[in-house]
Design an enzyme around this catalytic site. Structure first.
Site, PDB file in Angstrom:
ATOM      1  N   HIS A  66       0.876  -1.179   0.000  1.00 29.28           N
ATOM      2  CA  HIS A  66       0.000   0.000   0.000  1.00 29.28           C
ATOM      3  C   HIS A  66       0.914   1.229   0.000  1.00 29.28           C
ATOM      4  CE1 HIS A  66      -2.883   2.866   1.817  1.00 29.28           C
ATOM      5  NE2 HIS A  66      -3.841   2.034   1.479  1.00 29.28           N
ATOM      6  N   ASP A 143       2.624  -4.657   7.901  1.00 30.47           N
ATOM      7  CA  ASP A 143       1.408  -3.878   7.670  1.00 30.47           C
ATOM      8  C   ASP A 143       0.251  -4.874   7.757  1.00 30.47           C
ATOM      9  OD1 ASP A 143      -0.809  -2.643   6.661  1.00 30.47           O
ATOM     10  OD2 ASP A 143       0.158  -1.893   4.842  1.00 30.47           O
ATOM     11  N   GLN A 146      -4.915  -5.519   6.756  1.00 31.18           N
ATOM     12  CA  GLN A 146      -5.886  -6.432   6.145  1.00 31.18           C
ATOM     13  C   GLN A 146      -5.869  -7.809   6.789  1.00 31.18           C
ATOM     14  OE1 GLN A 146      -8.086  -5.466   3.975  1.00 31.18           O
ATOM     15  NE2 GLN A 146      -7.265  -3.459   3.445  1.00 31.18           N
ATOM     16  N   LYS A 169     -11.102  -0.528   9.765  1.00 31.22           N
ATOM     17  CA  LYS A 169     -11.242  -1.768   9.001  1.00 31.22           C
ATOM     18  C   LYS A 169     -11.661  -2.923   9.899  1.00 31.22           C
ATOM     19  CE  LYS A 169      -7.513  -0.196   6.076  1.00 31.22           C
ATOM     20  NZ  LYS A 169      -8.284   0.242   4.900  1.00 31.22           N
ATOM     21  N   CYS A 312      -4.712   2.541  -3.709  1.00 33.13           N
ATOM     22  CA  CYS A 312      -3.454   2.962  -3.064  1.00 33.13           C
ATOM     23  C   CYS A 312      -2.335   1.947  -3.301  1.00 33.13           C
ATOM     24  CB  CYS A 312      -3.631   3.218  -1.577  1.00 33.13           C
ATOM     25  SG  CYS A 312      -4.781   4.544  -1.234  1.00 33.13           S
TER      26      CYS A 312
HETATM   27  C1  LIG Z   1      -2.782  -2.816   3.419  1.00 29.88           C
HETATM   28  C2  LIG Z   1      -3.068  -1.435   3.910  1.00 29.88           C
HETATM   29  N1  LIG Z   1      -2.083  -0.709   4.455  1.00 29.88           N
HETATM   30  C3  LIG Z   1      -2.293   0.522   4.930  1.00 29.88           C
HETATM   31  C4  LIG Z   1      -3.526   1.121   4.863  1.00 29.88           C
HETATM   32  C5  LIG Z   1      -3.677   2.504   5.404  1.00 29.88           C
HETATM   33  O1  LIG Z   1      -4.488   2.528   6.543  1.00 29.88           O
HETATM   34  P1  LIG Z   1      -4.976   3.954   7.107  1.00 29.88           P
HETATM   35  O2  LIG Z   1      -5.806   4.565   6.046  1.00 29.88           O
HETATM   36  O3  LIG Z   1      -5.725   3.622   8.343  1.00 29.88           O
HETATM   37  O4  LIG Z   1      -3.770   4.748   7.402  1.00 29.88           O
HETATM   38  C6  LIG Z   1      -4.578   0.402   4.279  1.00 29.88           C
HETATM   39  C7  LIG Z   1      -5.931   0.986   4.113  1.00 29.88           C
HETATM   40  O5  LIG Z   1      -6.181   2.063   3.643  1.00 29.88           O
HETATM   41  C8  LIG Z   1      -4.346  -0.900   3.791  1.00 29.88           C
HETATM   42  O6  LIG Z   1      -5.323  -1.613   3.219  1.00 29.88           O
END
Ligand SMILES: Cc1ncc(COP(=O)(O)O)c(C=O)c1O
Ligand SMILES: *[C@@H]1O[C@H](CO)[C@@H](O)[C@H](O)[C@H]1NC(C)=O
Ligand SMILES: *[C@@H]1O[C@H](CO)[C@@H](O)[C@H](O)[C@H]1NC(C)=O
Ligand SMILES: *[C@@H]1O[C@H](CO)[C@@H](O)[C@H](O)[C@H]1NC(C)=O
Length: 357
Positions: A66, A143, A146, A169, A312
């Site tokens: 991401h 990370d 998910q 999430k 993203c």
């Molecule tokens: C795999 C992953 N990493 C990071 C993020 C970023 O999370 P946040 O928007 O809470 O910062 C997301 C979701 O947007 C994601 O799906």
């Protein structure tokens, strides 16, 4: 000293304990509340990264990260001279673990990877990656945005050094996420943001800092959001994460199979099997149609919510040879009937657009 403010503090700290218990951290002091997962990764990049990365050091990522787990490392590598290295996908369309293993060397200082991909729905073998990284003295950041909402995540079993996730999430509110960091590492790290309760003493010319996690929680914390995240965790725990995971693996497989039965649909990520479990989502494209057209028509004509765009993950989409994809994402409250309705609606959408050709 007022009892209401003491009560708020107690509830806030109880929420921290709930997060710690949820991911099996050995101590709630290892949980830092952040505004979201993105901030948690930036915290590690700026605090741990600026302290530990030197010119020529390597940070290993995958092409499927991401943007939140790419851009902070780009910013910090520009400042430190560290080099970013990316693992591409193998023929099963999952990040190539053999290549990752080969890439890890004494130059590696950090491996920062997703647990479950928000596009490919694949799951990385974090325990294996951690063993390889630790063999050369490198740290691992996971990370887990998910994975934490969808399966049992045990930070002691994974043995990762840092792990981040996001409340919105996992049935919680927006505006809060968390960083898990091994206590010895958090202890060694300087503050990321300054001000508020992150201090021990403030003088005119310098300050001393509080112990973690306070050291990393500058400003008035998101007290209400943290408490609400705690309530979401109670809710998920009551249902049971093993049960949620088992149900979603089945649902994800059903989605994949139904979707791949439609003509001209290309689904990204691995084919599900006995040994390959996909997360309950499918990113896909329909030959000759734009994903935003699909998403618009599905919403307006069928009341079906999907997402379209790069999710993203632009480098991944570029690697896959597309600019965008459509993504159907499920959670434990979805059913096979939802999947059936979606697939019927998609077939109708595709024939609508194809009728103009
Ligand atoms: C795999 C992953 N990493 C990071 C993020 C970023 O999370 P946040 O928007 O809470 O910062 C997301 C979701 O947007 C994601 O799906
Ligand atoms: C949490 O981790 C410890 C240490 O590895 C382990 O003994 C324990 O069983 C784990 N707890 C749960 C609920 O899995
Ligand atoms: C996510 O974190 C960033 C960085 O701290 C912040 O700017 C942004 O407002 C946060 N998002 C929410 C919804 O709080
Ligand atoms: C991707 O976007 C670029 C720039 O808008 C465009 O030139 C290109 O044709 C697009 N590629 C695909 C596969 O749609």
């Amino acid at each position: 000293i007022h009892y209401l403010s003491a009560k708020a503090t107690d509830e806030f700290e109880l929420a921290r304990k709930k997060v710690a218990r949820f991911i099996n951290a050995s101590d709630s002091k290892e949980i830092v509340f952040t505004r979201n997962a993105t901030e948690a990764i930036n915290l590690v990049a700026y605090s741990w990264g600026l302290l530990n990365l030197k010119p020529g050091d390597e940070v290993i990522l995958t092409v499927a990260e991401h943007h939140s787990c790419i851009v902070p490392w780009q910013l910090v590598s520009e400042k430190t001279g560290a080099v970013l290295k990316y693992v591409m996908l193998n023929e099963d369309e999952v990040p190539d673990i053999d290549k990752l293993r080969e890439m890890i060397s004494p130059k590696t200082k950090l491996v920062a990877v997703h647990h479950v991909s928000n596009v490919l729905a694949s799951c990385l073998p974090i325990e294996e990656i951690v063993v390889c990284a630790h063999n050369v003295g490198a740290k691992v950041l996971v990370d887990a945005c998910q994975s934490v909402p969808h399966m049992v995540v045990d930070v002691q079993k994974l043995n990762a050094d840092f792990l981040v996730a996001s409340s919105h999430k996992m049935c919680g509110p927006t505006g809060i996420g968390f960083l898990y960091g091994r206590s010895d590492l958090l202890q060694s790290m300087p503050p990321f943001l300054g001000g508020g309760d992150m201090i021990s003493d403030v003088f005119l010319d310098h300050s001393t800092y509080a112990e973690p996690p306070s050291r990393f929680e500058a400003g008035t914390p998101a007290i209400g959001e943290a408490i609400a995240l705690g309530a979401a965790i109670d809710y998920l725990s009551e249902i049971g994460m093993p049960k949620i995971h088992e149900y979603e693996v089945e649902l994800g497989k059903y989605l994949y199979e139904k979707l791949s039965s439609l003509p001209d649909v290309r689904i990204y990520g691995p084919r599900p099997s006995e040994s390959v479990h996909r997360g309950a989502l499918s990113s896909f494209n329909v030959e000759g149609l734009h994903p935003t057209d699909l998403a618009t028509f599905l919403d307006q004509q069928h009341g079906v919510a999907i997402r379209s765009g790069h999710h993203c993950a632009q480098p991944l989409h570029r690697y896959l040879g597309v600019n965008a994809s459509a993504r159907a994402s499920l959670y434990f409250y979805n059913t096979k009937e939802d999947v059936d309705s979606f697939v019927v609606a998609l077939a109708d959408t595709v024939s609508f657009f194809n009728s103009f050709k």
